[in-house]
Write an enzyme that holds these catalytic residues in place. Structure first.
Site, PDB file in Angstrom:
ATOM      1  N   SER A 252       0.846  -1.191   0.000  1.00 40.54           N
ATOM      2  CA  SER A 252       0.000   0.000   0.000  1.00 40.54           C
ATOM      3  C   SER A 252       0.876   1.234   0.000  1.00 40.54           C
ATOM      4  CB  SER A 252      -0.855   0.017   1.263  1.00 40.54           C
ATOM      5  OG  SER A 252       0.007   0.134   2.382  1.00 40.54           O
ATOM      6  N   LYS A 253       0.325   2.301  -0.529  1.00 43.01           N
ATOM      7  CA  LYS A 253       1.159   3.504  -0.639  1.00 43.01           C
ATOM      8  C   LYS A 253       1.390   4.150   0.720  1.00 43.01           C
ATOM      9  CE  LYS A 253      -2.431   6.535  -2.443  1.00 43.01           C
ATOM     10  NZ  LYS A 253      -2.907   7.232  -3.589  1.00 43.01           N
ATOM     11  N   ARG A 254       0.649   3.720   1.712  1.00 48.90           N
ATOM     12  CA  ARG A 254       0.934   4.158   3.074  1.00 48.90           C
ATOM     13  C   ARG A 254       2.338   3.745   3.509  1.00 48.90           C
ATOM     14  NH1 ARG A 254      -3.906   4.926   6.232  1.00 48.90           N
ATOM     15  NH2 ARG A 254      -4.481   6.936   5.353  1.00 48.90           N
ATOM     16  N   ASN A 256       4.772   2.037   1.364  1.00 52.53           N
ATOM     17  CA  ASN A 256       5.772   1.891   0.311  1.00 52.53           C
ATOM     18  C   ASN A 256       5.360   2.808  -0.821  1.00 52.53           C
ATOM     19  OD1 ASN A 256       7.982   0.000   0.066  1.00 52.53           O
ATOM     20  ND2 ASN A 256       6.506  -1.596   0.585  1.00 52.53           N
ATOM     21  N   ARG A 467       5.542  11.281   3.426  1.00 51.22           N
ATOM     22  CA  ARG A 467       5.346   9.984   4.074  1.00 51.22           C
ATOM     23  C   ARG A 467       6.544   9.651   4.951  1.00 51.22           C
ATOM     24  NH1 ARG A 467       4.716   7.179  -0.601  1.00 51.22           N
ATOM     25  NH2 ARG A 467       2.729   8.126  -1.077  1.00 51.22           N
TER      26      ARG A 467
END
Ligand code: GLU
Length: 494
Positions: A252-254, A256, A467
């Protein structure tokens, strides 16, 4: 039988590494069998699909060297290759299903369906349509349709029994029909859902093998029913394991960066990324880790794909990229660097940011280091500020990232307006609001103009840095949940 494979991405965001992974395996399988690889764009979600996103998918696949034989931009004998341009075909097939009694009109309101779902959830039952409209008389349906009453078309599903199908990697799979929903096939806006479109298109485009993510396994009973309703043979199914974060959760872009453009802009080589994706669930018979696309085609064996979830590990990818860089001769290396960033086009975009501030040509390097390369690693101390507590810093970074995630366009003025708006909603002066963002993006309090820097870096790298900053500040899961809720209340997101 001619091997024909396809990928069918939805153009609703950044080109995902998961799409690249599916593309690679479909492409290799097709090339190995001297078959064809087709690119079909699933743009039936009209609200979320964009042409920019479609273009970004084309560019990402081209960059990776995965060429397609038929697709929206090259056309071909079985087009059109955009689902939004195939509406007539779906409507004809819906009519066939209705005529044969395999589908029915459903007039249930959203409220009724929401209540039904809530009831089933409270009773811990599988949430599914209860068949309320399944036996309406032909006359009633005609009258209500003629009166313009909103409706969808759903497929019939047997009430009892089980569905059994074969997955090439997993063997026989059985799912009881009691777990299969009477799927909506045609939406109220006249567009097909994925389930109808995928079956019609795969059949009409003569797809022989479907290689796709395992998240679609549970949809196979619906698809198998549709194939049998139409009297068509089903393509062979090969469900690939999903890519995972290092903690085993779904990639998930959370956790990676998941966009192919992020890896391109970070200076990964397409050969290295393809090679790394080739190791996701598969390996060379001799366990050699470094291989070219041609070597993969030569040695590929679809039956050796492992179904346990492969970990997409950035460190391993970086190691592999390093191996590729080391193997280049100096001229090739220089050519790659130039194709990546140090080319006339990128420098021309950079100079206006630097020119006002430079006294010597050599100032370019210290001024623009964070734009050309990675920014310096951060620690929590970097975010200390006289007017902002840690909680505020975290909130600013979190909310800005959430806002950035929604952006389709990445334009300076729009980014400025959105940040200004967000600062206002957070009750902060823009100057203070921007402080943690400056740090996250450039690693410095004073840098080249902030919004121009965002544009130069692009959406993916900018988001990646925010992030990373949240990670440096050890944002906990609990805090994240609270902030996620909070951000939904903001004007911008509702
Ligand atoms: N649009 C779907 C996806 O991107 C396609 C699934 C399929 O290959 O059938 O996941």
């Amino acid at each position: 039988m001619k091997v024909r494979t396809r990928i069918a991405p939805s153009p609703t965001g950044d080109p995902h590494v998961g799409t690249a992974y599916m593309a690679l395996f479909n492409w290799v399988f097709a090339r190995q069998h001297k078959g064809e690889f087709i690119l079909r764009i699933e743009d039936t979600d009209q609200a979320r699909s964009t042409r920019e996103s479609e273009q970004a998918i084309f560019s990402a696949l081209e960059w990776l060297g995965l060429d397609w034989d038929e697709g929206p931009d090259v056309d071909g004998p079985m087009g059109p290759y955009r689902q939004s341009e195939r509406k007539e075909l779906y409507l004809q097939h819906i009519q066939t299903l209705l005529d044969k009694g395999h589908a029915f009109h459903c007039f249930c309101s959203k409220k009724r369906l929401d209540d039904l779902r809530a009831e089933q959830q409270a009773a811990k039952q599988t949430t599914r349509y209860d068949g309320h409209c399944v036996n309406l008389s032909r006359e009633e349906v005609q009258t209500r349709v003629a009166a313009g009453e909103a409706h969808v078309v759903r497929m019939r599903v047997p009430e009892t029994g089980t569905c059994t199908f074969q997955d090439r990697l997993r063997g026989e799979i059985t799912i009881p029909y009691s777990q299969v929903d009477m799927q909506v096939l045609l939406k109220a806006d006249g567009m097909p859902t994925y389930h109808l479109a995928v079956v019609v298109d795969d059949h009409q485009m003569k797809i022989s093998h479907i290689l796709r993510g395992e998240e679609w396994l549970n949809s196979v009973p619906k698809h198998q029913l549709l194939y049998s309703y139409f009297g068509w043979p089903m393509p062979e199914l090969i469900h690939l394991p999903l890519l995972r974060n290092t903690d085993q959760s779904k990639l998930s872009k959370r956790k990676n960066p998941t966009s192919v453009t992020y890896y391109r802009d970070q200076g990964y080589l397409p050969e290295a990324l393809c090679n790394y994706l080739g190791l996701m669930g598969w390996s060379m018979p001799n366990e050699e880790e470094l291989f070219s696309l041609q070597e993969m085609i030569d040695a590929f064996d679809v039956d050796r794909i492992s179904t346990s979830g492969p970990i997409f590990d950035q460190d391993k990818l970086s190691w592999m990229n390093g191996q590729y860089l080391r193997a280049l001769d100096v001229e090739d290396y220089a050519a790659k660097v130039s194709a990546w960033m140090l080319n006339k086009e990128r420098l021309t975009a950079l100079i206006p940011l630097v020119q006002e501030r430079a006294e010597r040509l050599s100032d370019l390097v210290p001024l623009a280091d964070y734009l050309l390369g990675t920014r310096k690693p951060l620690t929590p101390v970097d975010f200390e500020h006289k007017a902002l507590e840690r909680a505020q810093v975290v909130k600013i970074l979190h909310h800005t990232l959430a806002m950035f995630d929604l952006k389709r366009d990445w334009q300076r003025d729009d980014l400025y307006t959105s940040c200004n708006d967000l600062a206002e909603q957070c009750d902060l002066k823009l100057r203070d609001f921007l402080f943690p963002l400056f740090i996250a993006i450039s690693g410095r309090e004073v840098s080249l103009p902030f919004f121009d820097s965002l544009v130069f870096l692009g959406a993916d790298l900018s988001r990646g840095r925010l992030r990373d900053a949240l990670e440096v500040l050890s944002l906990s899961g609990k805090e994240r949940k609270r902030l996620d809720k909070e951000v939904e209340q903001l004007r911008f997101f509702s």
